[in-house]
Design an enzyme around this catalytic site. Structure first.
Site, short mmCIF file in Angstrom:
data_model
loop_
_atom_site.label_atom_id
_atom_site.label_comp_id
_atom_site.label_asym_id
_atom_site.label_seq_id
_atom_site.Cartn_x
_atom_site.Cartn_y
_atom_site.Cartn_z
N GLU A 1 -5.68 2.90 1.36
CA GLU A 1 -5.06 3.68 0.26
C GLU A 1 -4.66 2.66 -0.78
OE1 GLU A 1 -4.43 6.98 0.01
OE2 GLU A 1 -4.68 7.73 2.04
N CYS B 1 1.29 4.60 -7.32
CA CYS B 1 -0.16 4.43 -7.28
C CYS B 1 -0.87 5.49 -8.12
CB CYS B 1 -0.65 4.45 -5.84
SG CYS B 1 -0.04 5.87 -4.92
P1 NAD Z 1 0.26 -5.52 -1.62
O1 NAD Z 1 -1.19 -5.34 -1.46
O2 NAD Z 1 0.74 -6.78 -2.24
O3 NAD Z 1 0.99 -5.45 -0.18
C1 NAD Z 1 0.88 -4.32 0.65
C2 NAD Z 1 1.18 -4.71 2.09
O4 NAD Z 1 0.13 -5.58 2.55
C3 NAD Z 1 2.47 -5.51 2.26
O5 NAD Z 1 3.12 -5.05 3.42
C4 NAD Z 1 1.98 -6.95 2.45
O6 NAD Z 1 2.87 -7.76 3.19
C5 NAD Z 1 0.69 -6.71 3.20
N1 NAD Z 1 -0.30 -7.81 3.11
C6 NAD Z 1 -0.44 -8.75 2.16
N2 NAD Z 1 -1.48 -9.55 2.45
C7 NAD Z 1 -2.01 -9.10 3.61
C8 NAD Z 1 -3.13 -9.50 4.41
N3 NAD Z 1 -3.90 -10.53 4.08
N4 NAD Z 1 -3.39 -8.80 5.53
C9 NAD Z 1 -2.64 -7.72 5.88
N5 NAD Z 1 -1.56 -7.30 5.17
C10 NAD Z 1 -1.27 -7.98 4.03
O7 NAD Z 1 0.78 -4.25 -2.37
P2 NAD Z 1 2.23 -3.98 -2.96
O8 NAD Z 1 2.41 -4.84 -4.17
O9 NAD Z 1 3.22 -4.05 -1.87
O10 NAD Z 1 2.13 -2.44 -3.39
C11 NAD Z 1 1.69 -2.01 -4.63
C12 NAD Z 1 0.24 -1.56 -4.57
O11 NAD Z 1 0.10 -0.51 -3.60
C13 NAD Z 1 -0.23 -0.96 -5.87
O12 NAD Z 1 -1.53 -1.42 -6.14
C14 NAD Z 1 -0.24 0.52 -5.60
O13 NAD Z 1 -1.12 1.27 -6.42
C15 NAD Z 1 -0.64 0.57 -4.18
N6 NAD Z 1 -0.26 1.84 -3.55
C16 NAD Z 1 -1.23 2.72 -3.21
C17 NAD Z 1 -0.89 3.96 -2.67
C18 NAD Z 1 -1.94 4.98 -2.30
O14 NAD Z 1 -1.60 5.92 -1.61
N7 NAD Z 1 -3.18 4.85 -2.76
C19 NAD Z 1 0.45 4.27 -2.47
C20 NAD Z 1 1.41 3.33 -2.82
C21 NAD Z 1 1.05 2.11 -3.36
#
Ligand code: NAD
Length: 495
Positions: free
Chosen positions: A222, A256
């Protein structure tokens, strides 16, 4: 203890392996219960989660900067409904399906397609909705018989921690939390869970997809978005402006499916644009500071870059760091600029004007993302026609994005917005695996078993003919061919 707090100096990999193993050990007894029994336990857990909801809403607000109204509306409000929905409908949705088996050619057989839990689901969450987002996965995953290890965002660890503690007190090790940053997320995937549900940025999602593919672990992604609101020339101006402003600014735009692009029909631009500016300015007092300085820098860079390429600011300005960013609306933005192409994730939108529906649809579809979109207009048939031509996982006519809180409706994207589905019966396709169980009560040796002979070929031809044409004649020919084939097999076996 459900958390690994206090063990932060243990290497991530060892902690991740330990958590996945504990979850796996607990999952077997959990999966052996009926869905009704699990639903009853989840109902008890619901009380633990919702106890002290007010205090928790305040805590979420403190960590995410959400206004209290939004902590309630977008984090706490839907949680009770989520439990109610899955506990009420989950057992029915998980019932096995009776498969169709042709009784003439394959007599005596019954087939059941069951939905079995995947096992251990690792749920990796972002910071923008630290309670409601993981809950959309945790509740149906548990109901389906999985165990879940939640990795909350390192930016907002507290809500995920108390959420899991509350669930753990009622359910035990089928729900655990792993605290840490991306390295812990990667370690959890390395620990070999049976399914990963990742919500976060498209960039991290790509890494997660690769790590899962290397290990053959199915994953749900997502990801980010760049939603467009399409304003037709028969839109109700005041309501549309208020709705689009909310879509741009809710959670300070860190949503998002936040509206980041607005495509306006030229015939109403002179009325709609000032109305939208008024609504954005009116909402400014309810828009908090962004969660991190890094996120703010991305928004500022997008705005500065767009202005450098000749865009105009219709409202707002880049404020000094000690003041929150106000709502920002840009026009005449270069379509190659990051402000148009990339996710900004802040209180900013770009606006473009087009002369007809086809050009508005082209604007909306000018994105590699495809999470949500909205179409605003009074003629609902026309709005629906336009809505069906916008490439996105979700499209709302005369509203935007609010359905994330409704457990029966899928939250889903296409393109760079990912491949996952949360909420809705469709999410069960990802949280369970289909399992086929066939029971054969036939006593005769099957016509397609050895030894082969010419009557078998004739039988196959007849069956193909029956499949193609159907009808009584084809059925009678098949019966005759079966009889001949039985005689052939009996002869070969000396009967
Ligand atoms: P992010 O990708 O920086 O982090 C998300 C999660 O992934 C965190 O818990 C982080 O610690 C973890 N992570 C980071 N590197 C990783 C790796 N290599 N392996 C596994 N896990 C890892 O995102 P963010 O800044 O926390 O959130 C914002 C983003 O999320 C925006 O792009 C937003 O659009 C998206 N988002 C999407 C939805 C949806 O339903 N489509 C909903 C909410 C947020």
């Amino acid at each position: 203890m459900s958390t690994v707090q206090g063990q932060a100096n243990l290497p991530n990999a060892a902690t991740a392996v330990e958590l996945v193993a504990r979850a796996r050990a607990a999952q077997q007894a959990w999966a052996a219960q009926t869905a009704e029994q699990r639903a009853a336990k989840l109902r008890q857990a619901q009380d633990a989660v919702l106890a002290r909801a007010g205090e928790r809403a305040e805590r979420i607000g403190a960590e995410t900067h959400k206004p209290l109204a939004e902590s309630y509306s977008s984090e706490v409000l839907g949680v009770a409904d989520l439990f109610n929905y899955w506990c009420k409908h989950g057992p029915e949705l998980l019932k096995p399906r009776k498969g169709k088996v042709p009784s003439l050619e394959m007599p005596g057989k019954s087939a059941w397609v069951e939905r079995l839990p995947r096992g251990v689901v690792v749920c990796i969450s972002p910071w923008n909705y630290p309670v409601s987002l993981p809950m959309r996965t945790i509740v149906p995953a548990l109901l389906a018989g999985n165990a879940v290890v939640l990795k909350p965002s390192e930016i907002t660890p507290t809500p995920g921690g108390w959420l899991v503690d509350a669930l753990h007190s009622a359910l035990g090790d089928v729900i655990l939390v792993a605290e840490g940053d991306g390295a812990m997320g990667a370690a959890l995937i390395g620990a070999g869970p049976d399914q990963v549900v990742f919500t976060g940025s498209t960039r991290t999602g790509r890494k997660v997809a690769v790590a899962c593919a290397e290990r053959g672990i199915p994953c749900d992604l997502e990801l980010g978005g760049k939603d467009c609101a399409v304003v037709l020339d028969d839109a109700a101006i005041e309501r549309t402006a208020a709705g689009v402003a909310w879509g741009i600014l809710t959670n300070a735009g860190q949503n998002c499916s936040g509206i980041e692009r607005v495509a306006v029909h030229a015939a109403v631009a002179d009325r709609f644009v000032p109305a939208l500016v008024r609504e954005l300015e009116r909402a400014a007092a309810d828009v908090p500071e962004l969660v991190t300085p890094a996120q703010r820098r991305i928004v500022e860079e997008h705005v500065r870059d767009a202005l450098g390429r000749g865009a105009k600011l219709l409202t707002g300005e880049l404020t000094p760091p000690e003041r929150p960013l106000p709502p920002l609306l840009l026009a005449e933005v270069d379509r190659d600029a990051p402000a148009w192409k990339d996710e900004s994730f802040g209180p900013v939108a770009v606006l473009a004007i087009a002369k007809d529906d086809a050009a508005l649809i082209a604007l909306a579809n000018d994105s590699r993302y495809g999470l949500g979109a909205s179409v605003w207009g009074s003629d609902l048939e026309r709005a629906e026609r336009v809505a069906r031509q916008v490439r996105s996982g979700m499209v709302w006519v005369n509203n935007h994005s609010f359905t994330g809180a409704l457990p029966d409706l899928p939250w889903v994207g296409v393109g760079d917005s990912g491949t996952g589905v949360t909420n809705s019966p469709e999410a069960l396709e990802h949280l369970t695996r289909p399992h086929l169980l066939v029971i054969d009560k036939a006593s005769a040796i099957e016509a397609w078993w050895y030894p082969y002979g010419p009557a078998m070929v004739d039988l196959m031809k007849t069956v193909i003919d029956r499949q193609r044409s159907g009808g009584l004649g084809a059925t009678l020919r098949t019966l005759k061919a079966l009889k001949t084939r039985t005689a052939e097999m009996n002869r070969a076996r000396g009967k």
